[in-house]
Design a protein around this motif. Sequence first.
Motif, PDB file in Angstrom:
ATOM      1  N   THR A  45     -29.548  18.030  -7.493  1.00 18.40           N
ATOM      2  CA  THR A  45     -29.868  17.436  -6.191  1.00 18.40           C
ATOM      3  C   THR A  45     -30.711  18.378  -5.330  1.00 18.40           C
ATOM      4  O   THR A  45     -31.407  17.929  -4.430  1.00 18.40           O
ATOM      5  CB  THR A  45     -28.590  17.144  -5.383  1.00 18.40           C
ATOM      6  OG1 THR A  45     -27.962  18.394  -5.050  1.00 18.40           O
ATOM      7  CG2 THR A  45     -27.627  16.289  -6.178  1.00 18.40           C
ATOM      8  N   THR A  97     -29.605  20.152  -3.088  1.00 16.73           N
ATOM      9  CA  THR A  97     -28.964  20.267  -1.774  1.00 16.73           C
ATOM     10  C   THR A  97     -28.396  21.678  -1.596  1.00 16.73           C
ATOM     11  O   THR A  97     -27.748  22.203  -2.494  1.00 16.73           O
ATOM     12  CB  THR A  97     -27.825  19.232  -1.648  1.00 16.73           C
ATOM     13  OG1 THR A  97     -28.356  17.956  -1.992  1.00 16.73           O
ATOM     14  CG2 THR A  97     -27.260  19.202  -0.238  1.00 16.73           C
ATOM     15  N   GLY A 116     -29.323  20.347 -12.860  1.00 22.05           N
ATOM     16  CA  GLY A 116     -27.959  19.882 -12.614  1.00 22.05           C
ATOM     17  C   GLY A 116     -26.930  20.744 -13.329  1.00 22.05           C
ATOM     18  O   GLY A 116     -25.856  21.026 -12.788  1.00 22.05           O
ATOM     19  N   ALA A 172     -34.531  17.784  -9.182  1.00 19.44           N
ATOM     20  CA  ALA A 172     -33.801  17.329 -10.366  1.00 19.44           C
ATOM     21  C   ALA A 172     -34.673  17.410 -11.612  1.00 19.44           C
ATOM     22  O   ALA A 172     -34.189  17.718 -12.692  1.00 19.44           O
ATOM     23  CB  ALA A 172     -33.317  15.898 -10.175  1.00 19.44           C
ATOM     24  N   HIS A 193     -34.168   9.288  -4.342  1.00 23.09           N
ATOM     25  CA  HIS A 193     -32.723   9.534  -4.413  1.00 23.09           C
ATOM     26  C   HIS A 193     -32.269  10.696  -3.548  1.00 23.09           C
ATOM     27  O   HIS A 193     -31.112  11.097  -3.629  1.00 23.09           O
ATOM     28  CB  HIS A 193     -32.256   9.783  -5.860  1.00 23.09           C
ATOM     29  CG  HIS A 193     -32.527   8.644  -6.779  1.00 23.09           C
ATOM     30  ND1 HIS A 193     -32.224   7.339  -6.459  1.00 23.09           N
ATOM     31  CD2 HIS A 193     -33.081   8.606  -8.025  1.00 23.09           C
ATOM     32  CE1 HIS A 193     -32.574   6.551  -7.465  1.00 23.09           C
ATOM     33  NE2 HIS A 193     -33.108   7.281  -8.411  1.00 23.09           N
ATOM     34  N   LEU A 194     -33.163  11.305  -2.746  1.00 22.28           N
ATOM     35  CA  LEU A 194     -32.779  12.482  -1.965  1.00 22.28           C
ATOM     36  C   LEU A 194     -33.143  12.316  -0.491  1.00 22.28           C
ATOM     37  O   LEU A 194     -34.075  12.963   0.009  1.00 22.28           O
ATOM     38  CB  LEU A 194     -33.451  13.743  -2.539  1.00 22.28           C
ATOM     39  CG  LEU A 194     -33.109  14.102  -3.987  1.00 22.28           C
ATOM     40  CD1 LEU A 194     -33.955  15.277  -4.456  1.00 22.28           C
ATOM     41  CD2 LEU A 194     -31.625  14.434  -4.142  1.00 22.28           C
TER      42      LEU A 194
END
Lengths: 332, 332
Positions: free
Chosen positions: A132, A134, A199, B226, B256-257
């Motif tokens: 992600t 993040t 990931g 990703a 998706h982010l």
Amino acid sequence: MIETPYLLYLGSSRDPLAVKTARGIMIWRPDSVVGEVVSAESEMTVGADRMTIEEGAKRGAKTLIIGYANSGGYIEESNLEDIVKALELGLNVASGLHHDLQENALIKEAAERQNCKLHNVRRSDKAFKVGTGTKRPGNRLLTVGTDCSVGKMFTSLAIQKEMEARGENADFRATGQTGIFIAGEGVPVDAVISDFISGSVESLSPAREDGGWDIIEGQGSLFHPAYAGVSLGLLHGAQPDHLILCHEANRAHMRHLPGRSVPELEDCIKANLWAAKVVNPEAHFSGIALNSRNLDKAEADRLCAQLEREFKLPCQDPMRHGVERIVDHVLI
Amino acid sequence: MIETPYLLYLGSSRDPLAVKTARGIMIWRPDSVVGEVVSAESEMTVGADRMTIEEGAKRGAKTLIIGYANSGGYIEESNLEDIVKALELGLNVASGLHHDLQENALIKEAAERQNCKLHNVRRSDKAFKVGTGTKRPGNRLLTVGTDCSVGKMFTSLAIQKEMEARGENADFRATGQTGIFIAGEGVPVDAVISDFISGSVESLSPAREDGGWDIIEGQGSLFHPAYAGVSLGLLHGAQPDHLILCHEANRAHMRHLPGRSVPELEDCIKANLWAAKVVNPEAHFSGIALNSRNLDKAEADRLCAQLEREFKLPCQDPMRHGVERIVDHVLI
């Protein structure tokens, strides 16, 4: 998780390079090794006590580590009896060979009968999520390189050890097979399905709130046309605050690619910084780890001093000089 | 190689997005489609003749394409009977679902009995070599993107078609599942073991000496945390001379982010050029493909003109404007 202590199996290997996995374990985890098993005709040693499988089991070994590599990447026929014996004595078996241990029917059958584990550390069976990017809590340091095999694992382990000696909470996060044996766990990133590279590293180095450090082992190089994808996915997943540039002095060409020159340190720093900042704007270089095995001591010292002036970063050969000054700079 | 002609199986899907694979095949390979099979209760169509499995077989279909996607990524129970019937009529079956067709015992058994092929285009069973980055003959064009799903496949196919119309020898090299159905072959790069990303693309686009073109479908983006590893490995393996930047106007955030903004075109050009030049110093951008579905016609024309001035490259929306001017520039 691979259970310790380990019994190192060198088989009949006569090539010191072929047993570098076993040697790496001895250097970094000697307390987790009960001994080494070597065929009668061989003089090989990585410095552990030489013993039989039975003696190793008696001394409490939990896992037999296949500590040799061969060109086919399979268990040698002459070693089968020993490995089955280890399983019959209740040891697990772990291998970094290309072929899975389970591919051999005798090994598979003995492991099932004895309810022992077979670890193939080149294989990744775990299901990962896609990355992600993040930002997550925790201090992260990643070693990156101008090329493959320049000392990223050694540097990471040296930094982790030095931090621990200073009372920091620091974990080595392994991404390659020898590193995984040393840590007892990890993710073989180059064996992961490519959709999940970043990931898998996010899962290897999850959020940590204890003020401690994840020292993450880098792989490959953004400049190596075979492995750059792995290096970039690993960098994004690792989300490092601190980057350490690993470089071997006087390397003639990129590994396995005669004619392709190693990138300039400056270009390598720039490319890694660009990529790292995609997921962490705070990312920066905190040191240079020079592998100076091709230089004499005076040359190595001179080159380190020169690189320090040029890049305004501490530069040490972890093998020759340790990593104290790099860690000083990281912990400022 | 997936045998044509295809019979498209839409099942009971009611979501137009879920059948985008089938629709992609209809847009780019209508001559290879004999018809579509839809459950009685559904009104779905991708524009092919609606028929039964039996009629499809009679009209010469060689492969039933599972043309829907669902969230679990598996064959729906209610479709099993149809799929087994197709196998019993001698059709091969190809699927882009996450789960392998072989995982279903009924399908597996029927395929073995009938000696039919089961293609799982998300899976890569082929053994690849690691990449070398060595320059090989042939003209290569790669589409790269500011993000995922901005139109790289569409742009690649449009360029291949335009080149062919001008008498060039041009092949579309598919790297994703819909592309593979359209081309009938290809490499699902995001399903390859990460050690072999660039090597798999070197094998997808080998040396060619006929003066022709490989138009290679890009994946992901160097800026998507990703998938950047896949994008970089693909770029190194593709070794393009020509890069086409694909971008969607007014996209709110990276796919998706939420919260992660799409990179500036200039940064994306710079990063891709840097990476491409690692394996090919001649690499350069030859055009911008703007996906302007969020703009009206006047806005789209204005933005294309603005990007042309800014980057001194032809800019077209392949869907709205075609790719003539981009291909002009490539073939100069």
